[in-house]
Design an enzyme around this catalytic site. Structure first.
Site, PDB file in Angstrom:
ATOM      1  N   ASP A 318       4.544  -7.479   6.175  1.00 35.04           N
ATOM      2  CA  ASP A 318       3.351  -6.652   6.025  1.00 35.04           C
ATOM      3  C   ASP A 318       2.763  -6.280   7.386  1.00 35.04           C
ATOM      4  OD1 ASP A 318       1.148  -5.600   4.259  1.00 35.04           O
ATOM      5  OD2 ASP A 318      -0.022  -7.026   5.457  1.00 35.04           O
ATOM      6  N   GLU A 371       7.036  -2.916   6.790  1.00 38.66           N
ATOM      7  CA  GLU A 371       6.016  -1.955   6.382  1.00 38.66           C
ATOM      8  C   GLU A 371       5.354  -1.478   7.676  1.00 38.66           C
ATOM      9  OE1 GLU A 371       1.700  -1.198   4.555  1.00 38.66           O
ATOM     10  OE2 GLU A 371       2.253  -2.984   5.670  1.00 38.66           O
TER      11      GLU A 371
END
Length: 640
Positions: A318, A371
Site C-alpha cells: 500500500d 499501489e
C-alpha cells in the site's frame, strides 16, 4: 539480507546469531524470537517476552497472570546495548492478556504498550496483547504450493476479486468468523470464475473506518473474525479451490494510537526521529524509519510471517508513493531534501528493493504488487536490473482516464477519445494490473455502475461494455466486491453488501451472470492473458475512430494461433455495415457479446458466420463487415 532461521525448541535464551543479525537489519524471521514465545527454565514452563526499546530505562510485563501489577520479577533485562530486552515469566498460559510498561530513560515517563510482535490482540476498543502459541494447523494445500513455486504469472490468467471481510457478508448483524467465511467465499469466488482474492489488510487496527490501513498490530491478525487457526483454514480452503490469496500490506506508516508503535520507548523508535519525515499529516499516522535496522527487520520479517505462517501468495504493498517520496503530500517547507538535494526517499527505495529481493530469493512464486500512482520508473523491473523489484504495478492512470471517459455523455466522448486509448502508449513500461478497487467506490465517488452515463438501461449496458473492454485490454485484472452484481450504493464498511438485490431484481441477476460468463471467457481464451506484456499480444485495428467512439483491436496468444477481435462501441447507437480490417482470411464467429439478452442487453447478436473479403482495411489485407451493437463490446474469433 541473510536468510537467518532461528527456529528453536526452546526460547529460554536468544541466540547470539539472532541478536547480531537483528541489530544488523539482516534477520528475516525476527518473529520467531521477538514477542511472546513458549519457553522453560529450570524445568518450569512459561513464556519468554522479548522486545526492542533502545531508549527505555525499564520495561515490565503486566497482565492477567499477575493481576496487572508492576512486579520486580516481571521486569525485563536489557540484553544488548542497542535495546533488546527480555524476561522469562512462569505460569503464563495461552489466552492471557498482557502489556508492556515502558519507562523512558530520559524523562522517567512511562507508557502502557501492546507487544509489537504479538500474534493476537484484544478486540477493539480493548488494546491488550494476547498470548497465542497454540497455532498449529494441518494444511491441505500442498498441491497449490507446488504449482505456485513454478507459476508463470505474466503468462497466466489473473483476475482478482478484492474484498473487505467485515462488509462482504455478515451473519446475524455480527462479523462472520474466518471459519464461516471459509464455508461460502471459496465456492463463490470459484463459481464466479475469479483466479485470486485480495483481502484488504488483515492485521489488527483499532478503527473500523480505517479499513485496516492504519494498523497497530502488524503481527496480530484481525480479531474481529477469530483466531490464527481460523484464518489459516480460510486460506487453505481458498487454495484447495484453486484460488490464490493476495494480502494488502502497509509497511509505510502506522496508527498513532498510544498503545501502539508510536514513541514506543518514550521517544521516536519505529518512526523517524525528524518530525518532517515521521508525521504523516494527510493520514494522521506516523511513517516508519525505513533506514533503521531493527525497523527493517520488523517489517521484512512481518512480510515473511504472513507468507510462511498463512501461506499468503502475494502482497499488495500500500501507498508506495509515500515510501518513495520525501515530499509526498507535503508542501514546500514541510520536507527536507535528501543528501543529493532531491525529493527521493533513499531509505525507502533501499527498503523496497531489499524487501523484494528477499521475497524473490526465499519465497518462490510469491508476488508483490505496488499501489503507486506516480511516474516513478522501473517499479516492476527486477532489482538486479536496477528496478524496485515488484512483480506488478496497479495502473492508476488507466483507471482514472477510463472512469472519467465512461462517465461522459456519449455525445461528448469523441472529444475525449484519448482517455480510452492513451494507456497503450505506456502500457509496456511496467507490468500493469488494471484495478477498479475499493478506493473508487466510496467517499462520494459513486459505485461502479453509478459512474456509468445515462438511464438505468444504459448504466447496466455501460458497465458490461466497460468490464468487457477491461478484459480485452492487456494487463491483469482486479475488481472490488459488489461491482459484480451492480450494487448502486457506494461501499459501506459498516454493513454487508446488498446481496438481497440479486434475489429481488432481474437486472442484478443478469449482471451477476454477465460477470460470471465474462470471467469464464477470460480464463478460457489464452489470447487474453498469455501475452499481456509482450507487444505481439496486442494490435490496434482502429484506435482513431473518435467520431463514432468505437475502438477495435486484436488480442493474440503466444504462438499467434489464437486471436480475438474486439469491437467496443461507446455509444448507444447500433452501427450497421461497419467495416474493420482483420489479420486472417476466413469465417469469423461471435465469441462474446455484452449486448446478449441473457445479460440484460438488447440482443443485437451476430448469429451467422462472417466471411472476410480480400480488401485492404486498417492496414490489413482482409476485411469483414459487421453489425456493431449499442453500448457494447463484441468479440469475434476465426472459426476453426
Amino acid at each position: 539480507m541473510k536468510n537467518v532461521n532461528s527456529k528453536q525448541n526452546n526460547h529460554s535464551t536468544i541466540g547470539e546469531q539472532d541478536i547480531h543479525f537483528f541489530h544488523e537489519g539482516k534477520h528475516i524471521y525476527a518473529y520467531e524470537f521477538m514477542g511472546a514465545h513458549k519457553a522453560s527454565e529450570d524445568g518450569i514452563d512459561g513464556i519468554r517476552f522479548t522486545t526492542w526499546a533502545p531508549n527505555a530505562k525499564s520495561i515490565c510485563v503486566i497482565g492477567d497472570f499477575n493481576h496487572w501489577q508492576v512486579e520486580d520479577k516481571n521486569h525485563m533485562k536489557r540484553i544488548t546495548d542497542a535495546g533488546l530486552w527480555s524476561v522469562f515469566i512462569a505460569d503464563v498460559k495461552d489466552g492471557d492478556k498482557y502489556k508492556f510498561v515502558v519507562t523512558n530513560k530520559d524523562t522517567n515517563h512511562y507508557v502502557y504498550k501492546s507487544d509489537p510482535y504479538a500474534f493476537f490482540s484484544e478486540l477493539r476498543p480493548n488494546t491488550a496483547s494476547v498470548i497465542s502459541t497454540q497455532t498449529t494447523y494441518k494444511w491441505h494445500d500442498e498441491k497449490w504450493l507446488k504449482k505456485r513455486a513454478t507459476a508463470d504469472y505474466y503468462n497466466s490468467p489473473m483476475n482478482t476479486y478484492e474484498l473487505h471481510l467485515a462488509s462482504w457478508k455478515t451473519k446475524d448483524d455480527r462479523f462472520m468468523t474466518y471459519e464461516e467465511i471459509a464455508e461460502v467465499l471459496p465456492k463463490y469466488v470459484k463459481d464466479m470464475g475469479y483466479t485470486h482474492v485480495e483481502f484488504m489488510p488483515l492485521h489488527e487496527h483499532p478503527l473500523d473506518a480505517s479499513w485496516g490501513y492504519q494498523p497497530t498490530g502488524f503481527y496480530s491478525i484481525n480479531s474481529r473474525h477469530g483466531d490464527l487457526v481460523g484464518l489459516k483454514h480460510l486460506v487453505d480452503k481458498l487454495h484447495t479451490h484453486d484460488i490464490g490469496v493476495i494480502l494488502d500490506w502497509v509497511p509505510g506508516h502506522f496508527c498513532k494510537d498510544q498503545h501502539g508503535l508510536i514513541n514506543f520507548d518514550g521517544s521516536a523508535c519505529y518512526e523517524y526521529q525528524e518530525p518532517t519525515k515521521a508525521i504523516n499529516k494527510g493520514w494522521g499516522t506516523h511513517n516508519f524509519d525505513l533506514g533503521r535496522n531493527e525497523v527493517k527487520c520488523f517489517l521484512i520479517s512481518n512480510a515473511m510471517y504472513w507468507i510462511n505462517e498463512f501461506h499468503i501468495d502475494g502482497l499488495r504493498v500500500d501507498a508506495v508513493s509515500n515510501i518513495l517520496y520525501l515530499n509526498y503530500d507535503r508542501e514546500d517547507g514541510q520536507w527536507v531534501p535528501n543528501i543529493h538535494g532531491g525529493h527521493e526517499n533513499l531509505e525507502g527505495i533501499a527498503f523496497l528493493r531489499e524487501l523484494n529481493g528477499v521475497l524473490k530469493h526465499t519465497c518462490k512464486g510469491v508476488i508483490t504488487i505496488a499501489e503507486e500512482s506516480s511516474s516513478w520508473p522501473n517499479i516492476s523491473t527486477p532489482v538486479e536490473q536496477g528496478g524496485l523489484g515488484f512483480d506488478f504495478k496497479w495502473n492508476m492512470g488507466w483507471m482514472n482516464d477510463t472512469l472519467r471517459y465512461i462517465s461522459l455523455d456519449p455525445v461528448y466522448r469523441k472529444y475525449h477519445h484519448n482517455l480510452i486509448t492513451f494507456s497503450m502508449v505506456y502500457h509496456y513500461s511496467e507490468k500493469f494490473i488494471l484495478s477498479i478497487s475499493h478506493d473508487e467506490v466510496v467517499h462520494g465517488k459513486k459505485s461502479l455502475i453509478n459512474k456509468m452515463w445515462g438511464d438505468l438501461w444504459n448504466k447496466y449496458a455501460g458497465l458490461r461494455l466497460y468490464m468487457s473492454f477491461m478484459i480485452g485490454h492487456p494487463g491483469k485484472k482486479l475488481i472490488f466486491m459488489g461491482s459484480e452484481f451492480g450494487q448502486f450504493i457506494e461501499w459501506r464498511e459498516y454493513e454487508q453488501l446488498q446481496w438481497q438485490v440479486v434475489d429481488e431484481y432481474h437486472t442484478h441477476r443478469e449482471t451477476l451472470n454477465f460477470f460470471k460468463k465474462l470471467n469464464e471467457f477470460y480464463k478460457a481464451e489464452t489470447a487474453l492473458w498469455e501475452c499481456d506484456y509482450d507487444h505481439k499480444g496486442f494490435q490496434w485495428i482502429d484506435a482513431n475512430n473518435s467520431e463514432q467512439s468505437i475502438l477495435s483491436f486484436v488480442r493474440s496468444n503466444k504462438d499467434g494461433k489464437e486471436k480475438l477481435i474486439f469491437v467496443c462501441n461507446f455509444t448507444p447507437v447500433t452501427y450497421y455495415d461497419y467495416h474493420i480490417g482483420v489479420p486472417d482470411a476466413g469465417s469469423y464467429i461471435e465469441a462474446f457479446n455484452s449486448d446478449d439478452l441473457e445479460f440484460g442487453g438488447s440482443g443485437q447478436l451476430i448469429a451467422d458466420e462472417i466471411f472476410s473479403t480480400p480488401e485492404s482495411s486498417h492496414g490489413f489485407d482482409q476485411r469483414i463487415t459487421i453489425k456493431v451493437p449499442p453500448m457494447a463490446t463484441l468479440v469475434l474469433k476465426l472459426k476453426k
